[in-house]
Scaffold this motif. Structure first.
Motif, PDB file in Angstrom:
ATOM      1  N   ASN A 143      83.307 -41.241  -0.285  1.00 24.06           N
ATOM      2  CA  ASN A 143      84.171 -41.339   0.830  1.00 24.06           C
ATOM      3  C   ASN A 143      84.343 -40.133   1.897  1.00 24.06           C
ATOM      4  N   THR A 144      84.362 -38.738   0.958  1.00 26.74           N
ATOM      5  CA  THR A 144      84.877 -37.831   1.961  1.00 26.74           C
ATOM      6  C   THR A 144      83.605 -37.279   2.398  1.00 26.74           C
ATOM      7  N   PHE A 145      82.230 -37.877   2.094  1.00 30.53           N
ATOM      8  CA  PHE A 145      80.876 -37.154   2.545  1.00 30.53           C
ATOM      9  C   PHE A 145      80.755 -38.328   3.620  1.00 30.53           C
ATOM     10  N   GLU A 146      81.180 -39.648   3.733  1.00 32.44           N
ATOM     11  CA  GLU A 146      81.068 -40.235   4.792  1.00 32.44           C
ATOM     12  C   GLU A 146      81.938 -40.053   5.785  1.00 32.44           C
ATOM     13  N   LEU A 198      82.496 -37.885  11.189  1.00 29.71           N
ATOM     14  CA  LEU A 198      82.942 -36.709  12.021  1.00 29.71           C
ATOM     15  C   LEU A 198      81.879 -35.952  12.905  1.00 29.71           C
ATOM     16  N   LYS A 199      81.008 -35.648  12.153  1.00 29.08           N
ATOM     17  CA  LYS A 199      79.938 -34.682  12.705  1.00 29.08           C
ATOM     18  C   LYS A 199      79.065 -35.745  13.780  1.00 29.08           C
ATOM     19  N   ARG A 200      78.710 -36.879  13.573  1.00 29.12           N
ATOM     20  CA  ARG A 200      77.964 -37.645  14.393  1.00 29.12           C
ATOM     21  C   ARG A 200      78.724 -38.048  15.667  1.00 29.12           C
TER      22      ARG A 200
END
Length: 96
Positions: free
Chosen positions: A83-86, A91-93
Motif C-alpha cells: 500500500n505504501t509503495f502504491e 504521488l510520483k506519477r
C-alpha cells in the motif's frame, strides 16, 4: 510432523515451493511471540524448494497458534509495504 511425547507444542511444518524469503521473514514474526521457546527453519537441499519450519512453544500452547499468527502478521506487513509503495508511486506519477 509432531515430535513424539509432546502435546502439539513442538511441531515441524513442511512448506513446499518456498525458500529463505518466506522462511526468514516468518521466523522473525513467530519469534516475536513470548510464548515461543524455539523457532527455526532449514532448506532440505539446495535443489529442492522445500522448508522444514520448526516451532516449539512453552507450556501448553499448540505450535500451530504462533504459526498462524506469524503468517497473519507477515501478510499484514506485506500489505502495508504494498500500500505504501502504491501511494508513493501514484504521488510520483501525479507530480506531487
Amino acid at each position: 510432523v509432531q515430535a513424539d511425547g509432546t502435546d502439539g507444542n513442538c511441531v515441524t511444518f513442511v512448506l513446499h515451493d518456498e525458500d529463505h524469503t518466506l522462511g526468514n521473514s516468518l521466523r522473525y514474526m513467530v519469534m516475536k511471540n513470548p510464548d515461543v521457546e524455539f523457532c527455526g527453519y532449514c532448506i532440505t537441499h539446495p535443489s529442492e524448494s522445500k522448508i522444514n519450519f520448526r516451532i516449539q512453544t512453552r507450556g501448553t500452547l499448540p505450535a500451530v497458534e504462533p504459526f498462524r499468527k506469524g503468517l497473519t502478521n507477515l501478510m499484514g506487513v506485506c500489505q502495508h509495504v504494498l500500500n505504501t509503495f502504491e501511494v508513493r508511486l501514484s504521488l510520483k506519477r501525479s507530480g506531487a
